[in-house]
Design a protein around this motif. Structure first.
Motif, short mmCIF file in Angstrom:
data_model
loop_
_atom_site.label_atom_id
_atom_site.label_comp_id
_atom_site.label_asym_id
_atom_site.label_seq_id
_atom_site.Cartn_x
_atom_site.Cartn_y
_atom_site.Cartn_z
N LYS A 67 0.93 -0.83 -0.20
CA LYS A 67 -0.25 -0.14 0.12
C LYS A 67 1.23 1.38 -0.12
O LYS A 67 1.80 1.80 0.63
N LYS A 68 0.18 2.30 -0.48
CA LYS A 68 1.10 3.70 -0.53
C LYS A 68 0.56 4.46 1.20
O LYS A 68 -0.07 4.23 1.20
N VAL A 69 1.80 4.96 0.94
CA VAL A 69 1.72 5.76 2.44
C VAL A 69 2.39 7.37 2.49
O VAL A 69 3.49 6.94 1.20
N VAL A 70 2.20 7.94 2.78
CA VAL A 70 2.99 8.84 2.67
C VAL A 70 3.86 9.01 3.73
O VAL A 70 3.39 9.03 5.59
N ILE A 71 4.59 9.42 3.94
CA ILE A 71 6.06 9.74 4.54
C ILE A 71 6.05 11.33 5.29
O ILE A 71 6.65 12.36 4.40
N LYS A 72 6.33 11.50 6.05
CA LYS A 72 6.05 12.46 7.20
C LYS A 72 7.58 13.22 6.96
O LYS A 72 8.93 12.33 6.75
N PRO A 73 7.63 14.85 6.79
CA PRO A 73 8.99 15.23 6.77
C PRO A 73 9.64 15.34 8.34
O PRO A 73 8.72 14.90 9.18
N LYS A 74 11.27 15.13 7.68
CA LYS A 74 11.70 14.60 9.53
C LYS A 74 12.77 15.07 9.09
O LYS A 74 13.47 15.67 8.05
N LYS A 75 13.42 15.37 10.02
CA LYS A 75 15.65 15.66 9.70
C LYS A 75 15.97 14.30 10.83
O LYS A 75 15.63 14.20 12.08
N LEU A 76 17.30 14.08 10.13
CA LEU A 76 18.35 13.38 10.62
C LEU A 76 19.30 13.90 10.89
O LEU A 76 19.53 14.56 9.92
N PRO A 77 19.97 13.38 11.93
CA PRO A 77 21.88 13.61 12.32
C PRO A 77 22.55 13.07 11.25
O PRO A 77 21.76 11.77 10.84
N PHE A 78 23.64 13.47 10.48
CA PHE A 78 24.39 12.72 9.81
C PHE A 78 25.60 13.20 10.31
O PHE A 78 26.35 14.18 10.88
#
Length: 92
Positions: A67-78
């Motif tokens: 199923k298609k799902v919407v991935i919310k905006p996010k911030k990740l450490p790099f």
């Protein structure tokens, strides 16, 4: 190396108590965490840099159902290693 091994190394090299070394390590990690939570970049010349990468919302798929799902905006450490660290690790 884990956190306890780092504390032990600092204790031995700086000739301070284990409690003092633990406090130094905790202050260091807390300062880094606070800076990144504020969106700041951390740069330790010759070693590495840490920064926060912003991702926009996008459409993804649930691998189980398809199923298609919407991935919310996010911030990740790099983490990005520095030139000197790369050279030191790649010793031949």
């Amino acid at each position: 190396m884990n956190k306890l091994e780092l504390i032990s190394a600092i204790k031995d090299k700086a000739n301070i108590s284990k409690a003092e070394a633990a406090r130094v390590v905790q202050i260091f990690f807390d300062s880094m965490t606070d800076a990144m939570a504020n969106g700041d970049r951390i740069e330790i010349r010759g070693l590495c840099s840490f920064y926060v990468k912003n991702y926009k919302s996008y459409a993804g798929r649930n691998p189980k159902t398809g199923k298609k799902v919407v991935i919310k905006p996010k911030k990740l450490p790099f983490f990005k290693s520095g030139k000197e660290l790369k050279e030191r690790v790649d010793v031949k």
